[in-house]
Design a protein around this motif. Structure first.
Motif, PDB file in Angstrom:
ATOM      1  N   ALA A 175       0.834  -1.211   0.000  1.00 12.40           N
ATOM      2  CA  ALA A 175       0.000   0.000   0.000  1.00 12.40           C
ATOM      3  C   ALA A 175       0.869   1.262   0.000  1.00 12.40           C
ATOM      4  CB  ALA A 175      -0.933  -0.014   1.204  1.00 12.40           C
ATOM      5  N   CYS A 176       1.965   1.256   0.762  1.00 10.46           N
ATOM      6  CA  CYS A 176       2.844   2.433   0.813  1.00 10.46           C
ATOM      7  C   CYS A 176       3.480   2.656  -0.560  1.00 10.46           C
ATOM      8  CB  CYS A 176       3.950   2.259   1.852  1.00 10.46           C
ATOM      9  SG  CYS A 176       3.372   2.314   3.538  1.00 10.46           S
ATOM     10  N   ARG A 177       3.959   1.566  -1.158  1.00  7.46           N
ATOM     11  CA  ARG A 177       4.627   1.683  -2.466  1.00  7.46           C
ATOM     12  C   ARG A 177       3.649   2.201  -3.518  1.00  7.46           C
ATOM     13  NH1 ARG A 177       6.026  -3.659  -4.160  1.00  7.46           N
ATOM     14  NH2 ARG A 177       7.543  -3.880  -2.504  1.00  7.46           N
ATOM     15  N   GLN A 178       2.450   1.611  -3.546  1.00  9.42           N
ATOM     16  CA  GLN A 178       1.431   1.984  -4.528  1.00  9.42           C
ATOM     17  C   GLN A 178       1.027   3.461  -4.366  1.00  9.42           C
ATOM     18  OE1 GLN A 178      -0.423   0.060  -7.159  1.00  9.42           O
ATOM     19  NE2 GLN A 178      -0.611   2.259  -7.494  1.00  9.42           N
ATOM     20  N   THR A 179       0.850   3.876  -3.129  1.00 10.78           N
ATOM     21  CA  THR A 179       0.395   5.258  -2.895  1.00 10.78           C
ATOM     22  C   THR A 179       1.469   6.254  -3.316  1.00 10.78           C
ATOM     23  OG1 THR A 179      -0.897   4.401  -1.093  1.00 10.78           O
ATOM     24  CG2 THR A 179      -0.623   6.776  -1.140  1.00 10.78           C
ATOM     25  N   LYS A 180       2.727   5.900  -3.035  1.00  4.82           N
ATOM     26  CA  LYS A 180       3.821   6.779  -3.453  1.00  4.82           C
ATOM     27  C   LYS A 180       3.806   6.935  -4.989  1.00  4.82           C
ATOM     28  CE  LYS A 180       7.326   9.293  -2.792  1.00  4.82           C
ATOM     29  NZ  LYS A 180       7.214  10.581  -2.141  1.00  4.82           N
ATOM     30  N   MET A 181       3.487   5.821  -5.697  1.00  2.21           N
ATOM     31  CA  MET A 181       3.438   5.887  -7.161  1.00  2.21           C
ATOM     32  C   MET A 181       2.291   6.793  -7.614  1.00  2.21           C
ATOM     33  SD  MET A 181       4.595   2.014  -8.040  1.00  2.21           S
ATOM     34  CE  MET A 181       3.289   1.628  -9.127  1.00  2.21           C
ATOM     35  N   TRP A 182       1.143   6.666  -6.968  1.00  2.01           N
ATOM     36  CA  TRP A 182       0.016   7.539  -7.327  1.00  2.01           C
ATOM     37  C   TRP A 182       0.359   9.003  -7.076  1.00  2.01           C
ATOM     38  CZ3 TRP A 182      -3.653   3.621  -4.638  1.00  2.01           C
ATOM     39  CH2 TRP A 182      -4.183   2.746  -5.608  1.00  2.01           C
ATOM     40  N   GLN A 183       1.044   9.238  -5.940  1.00  3.87           N
ATOM     41  CA  GLN A 183       1.420  10.628  -5.611  1.00  3.87           C
ATOM     42  C   GLN A 183       2.335  11.184  -6.699  1.00  3.87           C
ATOM     43  OE1 GLN A 183       3.042  10.532  -1.651  1.00  3.87           O
ATOM     44  NE2 GLN A 183       1.011  10.604  -0.702  1.00  3.87           N
ATOM     45  N   TYR A 191       9.525   0.533   6.120  1.00  2.00           N
ATOM     46  CA  TYR A 191       8.714   0.608   4.891  1.00  2.00           C
ATOM     47  C   TYR A 191       8.508   2.056   4.472  1.00  2.00           C
ATOM     48  CZ  TYR A 191       7.513  -4.301   5.571  1.00  2.00           C
ATOM     49  OH  TYR A 191       7.555  -5.644   5.737  1.00  2.00           O
ATOM     50  N   LEU A 192       8.291   2.927   5.475  1.00  2.00           N
ATOM     51  CA  LEU A 192       8.066   4.333   5.141  1.00  2.00           C
ATOM     52  C   LEU A 192       9.331   4.908   4.503  1.00  2.00           C
ATOM     53  CD1 LEU A 192       6.063   5.323   8.324  1.00  2.00           C
ATOM     54  CD2 LEU A 192       5.202   5.468   5.979  1.00  2.00           C
ATOM     55  N   ARG A 193      10.480   4.532   5.092  1.00  2.00           N
ATOM     56  CA  ARG A 193      11.754   5.040   4.575  1.00  2.00           C
ATOM     57  C   ARG A 193      12.004   4.488   3.168  1.00  2.00           C
ATOM     58  NH1 ARG A 193      15.290   2.925   8.175  1.00  2.00           N
ATOM     59  NH2 ARG A 193      14.193   3.942   9.864  1.00  2.00           N
ATOM     60  N   ASN A 249       5.484   9.780   2.926  1.00  2.00           N
ATOM     61  CA  ASN A 249       5.469  10.618   4.121  1.00  2.00           C
ATOM     62  C   ASN A 249       4.488   9.992   5.136  1.00  2.00           C
ATOM     63  OD1 ASN A 249       4.871  12.659   6.015  1.00  2.00           O
ATOM     64  ND2 ASN A 249       5.552  14.206   4.546  1.00  2.00           N
ATOM     65  N   PRO A 250       4.945   9.782   6.406  1.00  2.00           N
ATOM     66  CA  PRO A 250       4.069   9.112   7.386  1.00  2.00           C
ATOM     67  C   PRO A 250       2.695   9.766   7.525  1.00  2.00           C
ATOM     68  CG  PRO A 250       6.150   9.773   8.408  1.00  2.00           C
ATOM     69  CD  PRO A 250       6.252  10.087   6.953  1.00  2.00           C
ATOM     70  N   ARG A 251       2.608  11.090   7.274  1.00  2.00           N
ATOM     71  CA  ARG A 251       1.287  11.705   7.466  1.00  2.00           C
ATOM     72  C   ARG A 251       0.298  11.300   6.382  1.00  2.00           C
ATOM     73  NH1 ARG A 251       1.016  16.837   4.514  1.00  2.00           N
ATOM     74  NH2 ARG A 251       3.078  17.104   3.622  1.00  2.00           N
ATOM     75  N   GLY A 306       4.683   9.463  13.250  1.00  2.00           N
ATOM     76  CA  GLY A 306       4.072  10.504  12.408  1.00  2.00           C
ATOM     77  C   GLY A 306       2.872  10.027  11.607  1.00  2.00           C
ATOM     78  N   VAL A 307       2.501   8.746  11.767  1.00  2.00           N
ATOM     79  CA  VAL A 307       1.339   8.262  11.010  1.00  2.00           C
ATOM     80  C   VAL A 307       0.045   8.733  11.676  1.00  2.00           C
ATOM     81  CG1 VAL A 307       2.519   6.210  10.120  1.00  2.00           C
ATOM     82  CG2 VAL A 307       1.251   6.048  12.258  1.00  2.00           C
ATOM     83  N   LYS A 308      -1.066   8.644  10.930  1.00  2.00           N
ATOM     84  CA  LYS A 308      -2.371   9.042  11.476  1.00  2.00           C
ATOM     85  C   LYS A 308      -3.087   7.787  11.975  1.00  2.00           C
ATOM     86  CE  LYS A 308      -2.377  13.276   9.505  1.00  2.00           C
ATOM     87  NZ  LYS A 308      -2.078  14.416  10.281  1.00  2.00           N
ATOM     88  N   ILE A 309      -3.957   7.982  12.945  1.00  2.00           N
ATOM     89  CA  ILE A 309      -4.679   6.836  13.507  1.00  2.00           C
ATOM     90  C   ILE A 309      -6.180   7.047  13.370  1.00  2.00           C
ATOM     91  CG2 ILE A 309      -5.105   5.471  15.606  1.00  2.00           C
ATOM     92  CD1 ILE A 309      -2.233   5.259  14.685  1.00  2.00           C
ATOM     93  N   SER A 310      -6.842   5.953  12.999  1.00  2.00           N
ATOM     94  CA  SER A 310      -8.286   6.043  12.867  1.00  2.00           C
ATOM     95  C   SER A 310      -8.925   4.905  13.661  1.00  2.00           C
ATOM     96  CB  SER A 310      -8.584   5.926  11.374  1.00  2.00           C
ATOM     97  OG  SER A 310      -9.814   5.339  11.158  1.00  2.00           O
ATOM     98  N   ILE A 311     -10.014   5.206  14.353  1.00  2.00           N
ATOM     99  CA  ILE A 311     -10.750   4.131  15.033  1.00  2.00           C
ATOM    100  C   ILE A 311     -11.822   3.664  14.065  1.00  2.00           C
ATOM    101  CG2 ILE A 311     -12.134   3.437  17.005  1.00  2.00           C
ATOM    102  CD1 ILE A 311     -10.611   5.210  18.728  1.00  2.00           C
ATOM    103  N   ASP A 312     -11.763   2.362  13.771  1.00  2.00           N
ATOM    104  CA  ASP A 312     -12.613   1.781  12.730  1.00  2.00           C
ATOM    105  C   ASP A 312     -13.842   1.117  13.346  1.00  2.00           C
ATOM    106  OD1 ASP A 312     -13.135   1.232  10.115  1.00  2.00           O
ATOM    107  OD2 ASP A 312     -11.689  -0.388   9.898  1.00  2.00           O
TER     108      ASP A 312
END
Ligand code: C2E
Ligand code: MG
Length: 441
Positions: free
Chosen positions: A247-255, A285-287, A292-294, A323-329
């Motif tokens: 997911a991190c890799r894919q999102t970076k590509m979209w960005q 993974y973030l590195r 970006n963790p946010r 630095g990541v965001k947290i969500s309660i699901d």
């Protein structure tokens, strides 16, 4: 701890576990052998409590209630901090175990007095019976653990039978622990992504990564079927790592291709909370992906978060430091007070689709949702509505001040290769709809 005149209590102390664990396993060997010899049935109940508290007095209260709720010949054991096992010997039918489970739940609903404080405890119970659900401890315990997971998903104070019990919603036979491991090795998992839309601007601000398993035979297995199994077997850990990395890799590509503010949400099992290495892996993974963790949101289910508040608060603190965001699901209506929100430093709150389904049917839901939005905003938390399927629901949520929404009304989860095209088409439709509106004025 062994109480007088009570069932055999086997205490699994994590620091001196070996001998006690061995004692329990030896005891269970005898139980299996006797049941085979005498052709009798027994049940294994797997229990865990909400709002678990490590105080000794609390623990003694739990143990007293458990021991007084079963026969002297039965066995009660503490497996881990907040996991207990009960062995009910010589039961006639698998359903008999439900009578005890129900009785235990009722017993825990009665308040316990410690000093001048009183409190009630809620719990969930997973049930498996032998021989139906396993003729060895590993299988029987694993099946009871899966049942416990499903019970937790249903809400507080519930019990659930193991999946192989007739009449209970059956798990797909595709999902066995062996082929789950194999599936990871064979690269049979995929991620689909569901857009999250900002209600005010109409812009897609993020996507939720959702696991899909396409087996070698071509069947699609839903995550609801294999996640509980992966939780019970421990495969959830390599699986989560794979999801995060992908997911991190894919999102970076979209960005990089223009969606530069896009965030990605990943569902996180609370089992990860006890993995020492997880935080390093996440930073790694973030590195390595450069995300970006946010722009990474970790979704943690409300049910599991509240189970062990102390550990959850600590773990979330560490995640926030990265630095990541947290969500309660999966926030539901069962917890109408929401006062627990103040305890966690979180960014988003996802209202479960079972609640969204009801919003337009009963005025009381309007009150609840307004209270929730006001409280969340007061704490600087954004509210996300999940499973929005109709225009009516969408308009209702817009009026109630929800921040983002997700659901079939906008889009189902889609494969990554379709996302850019989908968003483009949607933007064009949106643009031409606006133009039509403008020219018709
Ligand atoms: P969730 O996190 O609550 O995800 C939302 C689920 O609702 C998804 O089901 C999604 O496809 C479905 N959904 C979205 N919009 C609508 C709608 O408008 N109507 C209806 N009826 N359903 C909608 P899915 O993909 O089957 O996932 C089920 C659950 O499996 C997820 O619930 C999540 O708890 C778990 N899951 C999925 N992927 C992962 C993962 O990578 N790791 C972990 N630990 N759990 C995952
Ligand atoms: Mg989710």
């Amino acid at each position: 701890m062994r109480l007088n005149n009570t069932p055999n209590f086997v205490y699994y102390d994590p620091f001196t576990a070996i001998s006690n664990q061995k004692a329990f396993q030896d005891e269970m060997k005898r139980v299996f052998a006797a049941s085979r010899r005498r052709n009798t049935r027994f049940a294994l109940l797997y229990l865990s409590f909400d709002y678990f508290n490590k105080d000794e007095a609390f623990l003694v209260a739990i143990e007293n209630k458990l021991c007084s709720g079963v026969r002297k010949s039965d066995m009660v054991a503490r497996l881990k901090e907040n996991e207990f096992l009960i062995v009910l010997l010589d039961i006639k039918n698998p359903e008999d175990a439900a009578i005890i489970a129900h009785k235990l739940i009722q017993e825990f609903e009665k308040p316990v007095f410690l000093g001048n404080q009183s409190f009630t405890m809620t719990l969930n119970i997973g049930i498996s019976t032998s021989p139906e659900d396993g003729e060895d401890l590993y299988r029987l315990q694993k099946n009871a653990n899966i049942a416990l997971y499903l019970a937790k998903e249903q809400g507080k104070n519930t019990y659930q039978y193991c999946l192989s019990t007739p009449g209970i919603k059956a798990i797909s036979h595709v999902a066995t622990d062996r082929n789950l491991k194999q599936a990871l090795l064979n690269n049979e998992f995929r991620l689909h992504y569901q857009p999250k839309i900002d209600i005010k601007s109409g812009e897609v601000v993020g996507v939720e990564a959702l696991l899909r398993w396409k087996t070698a035979r071509g069947d699609m297995v839903s995550p609801a079927e294999f996640i509980p199994l992966a939780e019970a077997t421990g495969d959830i850990l390599p699986m989560t790592e794979w999801v995060l990395r992908t997911a991190c890799r894919q999102t970076k590509m979209w960005q990089a291709s223009g969606l530069n503010k896009l965030s990605v949400s990943v569902n996180l099992s609370t089992r990860i909370f006890t993995e020492n290495n997880f935080l390093h892996t996440l930073e790694d993974y973030l590195r390595s992906t450069g995300l970006n963790p946010r722009h990474l949101v970790l979704e943690i289910s409300e049910r599991f978060l509240l189970e062990d508040i102390g550990n959850s608060i600590e773990f979330i603190k560490k995640l926030k430091q990265i630095g990541v965001k947290i969500s309660i699901d999966n926030v539901g209506i069962s917890n109408a007070s929401f006062s627990y929100l103040k305890l966690f430093n979180i960014d988003y709150l996802n209202i479960d689709r079972t609640f969204i389904n009801l919003i337009t049917t009963d005025p009381i839901n309007a009150t609840i949702i307004n209270e929730l939005v006001t409280m969340a905003h007061g704490l600087n938390i954004k509210v996300v509505a999940e499973g929005v399927e109709t225009k009516q629901q969408y308009e209702y949520l817009q009026k109630a001040g929800c921040d983002e929404y997700q659901g079939y009304y906008f889009s189902k989860p889609i494969p990554p290769e379709e996302l850019i095209g989908f968003l483009e088409k949607n933007r064009n439709t949106h643009a031409s709809a606006t133009e039509t509106k403008n020219t018709s004025r």
